[in-house]
Design a protein around this motif. Sequence first.
Motif, PDB file in Angstrom:
ATOM      1  N   ASP A  88       6.828  -0.010  40.840  1.00  0.00           N
ATOM      2  CA  ASP A  88       7.406   0.236  42.159  1.00  0.00           C
ATOM      3  C   ASP A  88       8.758  -0.439  42.375  1.00  0.00           C
ATOM      4  O   ASP A  88       9.646   0.133  42.997  1.00  0.00           O
ATOM      5  CB  ASP A  88       6.445  -0.248  43.256  1.00  0.00           C
ATOM      6  CG  ASP A  88       5.119   0.490  43.221  1.00  0.00           C
ATOM      7  OD1 ASP A  88       5.154   1.735  43.276  1.00  0.00           O
ATOM      8  OD2 ASP A  88       4.068  -0.166  43.109  1.00  0.00           O
ATOM      9  N   VAL A  89       8.872  -1.677  41.927  1.00  0.00           N
ATOM     10  CA  VAL A  89      10.088  -2.449  42.218  1.00  0.00           C
ATOM     11  C   VAL A  89      10.603  -3.157  40.977  1.00  0.00           C
ATOM     12  O   VAL A  89       9.873  -3.359  39.996  1.00  0.00           O
ATOM     13  CB  VAL A  89       9.859  -3.497  43.333  1.00  0.00           C
ATOM     14  CG1 VAL A  89       9.567  -2.850  44.660  1.00  0.00           C
ATOM     15  CG2 VAL A  89       8.760  -4.479  42.958  1.00  0.00           C
ATOM     16  N   SER A 123      14.210   5.392  42.970  1.00  0.00           N
ATOM     17  CA  SER A 123      14.112   6.122  44.235  1.00  0.00           C
ATOM     18  C   SER A 123      15.364   6.962  44.463  1.00  0.00           C
ATOM     19  O   SER A 123      16.478   6.519  44.225  1.00  0.00           O
ATOM     20  CB  SER A 123      13.947   5.121  45.380  1.00  0.00           C
ATOM     21  OG  SER A 123      14.351   5.712  46.591  1.00  0.00           O
ATOM     22  N   ALA A 148      14.371  -0.236  44.258  1.00  0.00           N
ATOM     23  CA  ALA A 148      13.160   0.577  44.469  1.00  0.00           C
ATOM     24  C   ALA A 148      13.044   1.638  43.373  1.00  0.00           C
ATOM     25  O   ALA A 148      13.995   2.365  43.116  1.00  0.00           O
ATOM     26  CB  ALA A 148      13.215   1.244  45.838  1.00  0.00           C
ATOM     27  N   ALA A 153       8.331   2.736  47.790  1.00  0.00           N
ATOM     28  CA  ALA A 153       8.826   1.356  47.697  1.00  0.00           C
ATOM     29  C   ALA A 153      10.135   1.206  48.459  1.00  0.00           C
ATOM     30  O   ALA A 153      10.356   0.217  49.165  1.00  0.00           O
ATOM     31  CB  ALA A 153       9.011   0.973  46.232  1.00  0.00           C
ATOM     32  N   HIS A 154      10.996   2.206  48.362  1.00  0.00           N
ATOM     33  CA  HIS A 154      12.303   2.174  49.028  1.00  0.00           C
ATOM     34  C   HIS A 154      12.129   2.026  50.542  1.00  0.00           C
ATOM     35  O   HIS A 154      12.738   1.161  51.178  1.00  0.00           O
ATOM     36  CB  HIS A 154      13.076   3.458  48.708  1.00  0.00           C
ATOM     37  CG  HIS A 154      14.529   3.388  49.057  1.00  0.00           C
ATOM     38  ND1 HIS A 154      15.509   3.566  48.119  1.00  0.00           N
ATOM     39  CD2 HIS A 154      15.167   3.141  50.226  1.00  0.00           C
ATOM     40  CE1 HIS A 154      16.697   3.435  48.719  1.00  0.00           C
ATOM     41  NE2 HIS A 154      16.501   3.186  49.990  1.00  0.00           N
ATOM     42  N   SER A 156       9.534   0.945  52.217  1.00  0.00           N
ATOM     43  CA  SER A 156       8.924  -0.346  52.554  1.00  0.00           C
ATOM     44  C   SER A 156       9.967  -1.465  52.535  1.00  0.00           C
ATOM     45  O   SER A 156      10.045  -2.281  53.459  1.00  0.00           O
ATOM     46  CB  SER A 156       7.796  -0.670  51.568  1.00  0.00           C
ATOM     47  OG  SER A 156       7.403  -2.021  51.705  1.00  0.00           O
ATOM     48  N   LEU A 157      10.790  -1.501  51.483  1.00  0.00           N
ATOM     49  CA  LEU A 157      11.781  -2.579  51.357  1.00  0.00           C
ATOM     50  C   LEU A 157      12.857  -2.471  52.432  1.00  0.00           C
ATOM     51  O   LEU A 157      13.280  -3.488  53.002  1.00  0.00           O
ATOM     52  CB  LEU A 157      12.411  -2.553  49.953  1.00  0.00           C
ATOM     53  CG  LEU A 157      11.447  -2.850  48.793  1.00  0.00           C
ATOM     54  CD1 LEU A 157      12.152  -2.676  47.456  1.00  0.00           C
ATOM     55  CD2 LEU A 157      10.847  -4.250  48.901  1.00  0.00           C
ATOM     56  N   HIS A 275       5.409  -7.159  48.466  1.00  0.00           N
ATOM     57  CA  HIS A 275       5.323  -6.029  47.536  1.00  0.00           C
ATOM     58  C   HIS A 275       4.826  -4.776  48.266  1.00  0.00           C
ATOM     59  O   HIS A 275       3.811  -4.818  48.970  1.00  0.00           O
ATOM     60  CB  HIS A 275       4.375  -6.363  46.379  1.00  0.00           C
ATOM     61  CG  HIS A 275       4.464  -5.373  45.265  1.00  0.00           C
ATOM     62  ND1 HIS A 275       3.861  -4.135  45.335  1.00  0.00           N
ATOM     63  CD2 HIS A 275       5.126  -5.402  44.083  1.00  0.00           C
ATOM     64  CE1 HIS A 275       4.125  -3.462  44.222  1.00  0.00           C
ATOM     65  NE2 HIS A 275       4.899  -4.213  43.448  1.00  0.00           N
ATOM     66  N   PRO A 276       5.550  -3.646  48.121  1.00  0.00           N
ATOM     67  CA  PRO A 276       5.204  -2.430  48.878  1.00  0.00           C
ATOM     68  C   PRO A 276       3.790  -1.912  48.641  1.00  0.00           C
ATOM     69  O   PRO A 276       3.200  -1.308  49.526  1.00  0.00           O
ATOM     70  CB  PRO A 276       6.225  -1.398  48.366  1.00  0.00           C
ATOM     71  CG  PRO A 276       7.346  -2.188  47.805  1.00  0.00           C
ATOM     72  CD  PRO A 276       6.746  -3.448  47.282  1.00  0.00           C
ATOM     73  N   ARG A 277       3.239  -2.147  47.450  1.00  0.00           N
ATOM     74  CA  ARG A 277       1.912  -1.595  47.147  1.00  0.00           C
ATOM     75  C   ARG A 277       0.805  -2.636  47.324  1.00  0.00           C
ATOM     76  O   ARG A 277      -0.243  -2.343  47.886  1.00  0.00           O
ATOM     77  CB  ARG A 277       1.888  -1.046  45.709  1.00  0.00           C
ATOM     78  CG  ARG A 277       0.694  -0.130  45.434  1.00  0.00           C
ATOM     79  CD  ARG A 277       0.741   0.432  44.018  1.00  0.00           C
ATOM     80  NE  ARG A 277       1.879   1.308  43.783  1.00  0.00           N
ATOM     81  CZ  ARG A 277       1.907   2.611  44.012  1.00  0.00           C
ATOM     82  NH1 ARG A 277       0.843   3.216  44.519  1.00  0.00           N
ATOM     83  NH2 ARG A 277       2.990   3.325  43.744  1.00  0.00           N
TER      84      ARG A 277
END
Length: 301
Positions: A88-89, A123, A148, A153-154, A156-157, A275-277
């Motif tokens: 994800d990142v 992303s 991202a 993920a993009h 979320s960040l 962390h997005p996930r």
Amino acid sequence: MEKMDHTILEDQKGDRIDKVISGLDEEWSRTQVQQWIKDGNVLVNGQKVKTNYKCSLKDQIEITIPDPEELDVIPEELNLEIYYEDKDVLVVNKPRGMVVHPAPGHMTGTLVNGLMAHCKDLSGINGVLRPGIVHRIDKDTSGLLMVAKNDMAHESLVNQLVEKTVTRKYLAIVHGVIPHDFGTIDAPLGRDTKDRQSMTVVDHGKHAVTHFHVIERFNDFTFVECQLETGRTHQIRVHMKYIGYPLAGDPKYGPKKTLDIDGQALHAGVLGFIHPRTSEYLEFEAPLPEDIIRLLEHLRK
């Protein structure tokens, strides 16, 4: 192009169409889905709708997923210093002198060129020239950046940046001796009307807050840590100049007579985010680059 059909269920009726579709696949961001709707790639019962369309039970949704845009940015092996990476990142330590993303007339040697060679999945939210880029640091600032690798993920960040929950601490050498140990600069920033490429403090600018504390004092300089609450263009550079302590080596906002360094003495040393996930808080620290270490040794003498 890929197609997907969906029938609106009981628990989805009354929901906005963009919310429903982005919930069908965790890789699809709401921003991306809204663009598909605007482009006519989403039909409800055979008709185009607006992004705020409220769904009814048994509505027939037809989604045409557009092919990803071909990038005209050349992947380059740039031996990036990767601090962390998963599906994800990615966290990378950018060297001084490297531009973050390509621009017309400057299409090679950027962080994005290196990222595209390092990983195939980034992303697409920020478009062809800025894939995966969530935030940036100036060309002559070194340090940590989060990238991202997918749109989930993009989003979320970016939301964490908006909500000011990302930890971003910078180390800097500034002109002058700051007398107090701690301070907060709360001054709005906008474009300088006399020089459109520069930022300045303006009455109706964007809200900008920088916290700082003194680490070490020298005869004519101070070594400080700055923590960003907001992340405006050139924020630390403009804020420190505004209170009378411009960054050493800053070609745009600093004095001509300065320390021997190529660009401003500014390093993004600490970066922390959720962390997005996994929702786990991650924090990374990158040591000072050699040129700033040499300057500090010189000032101590």
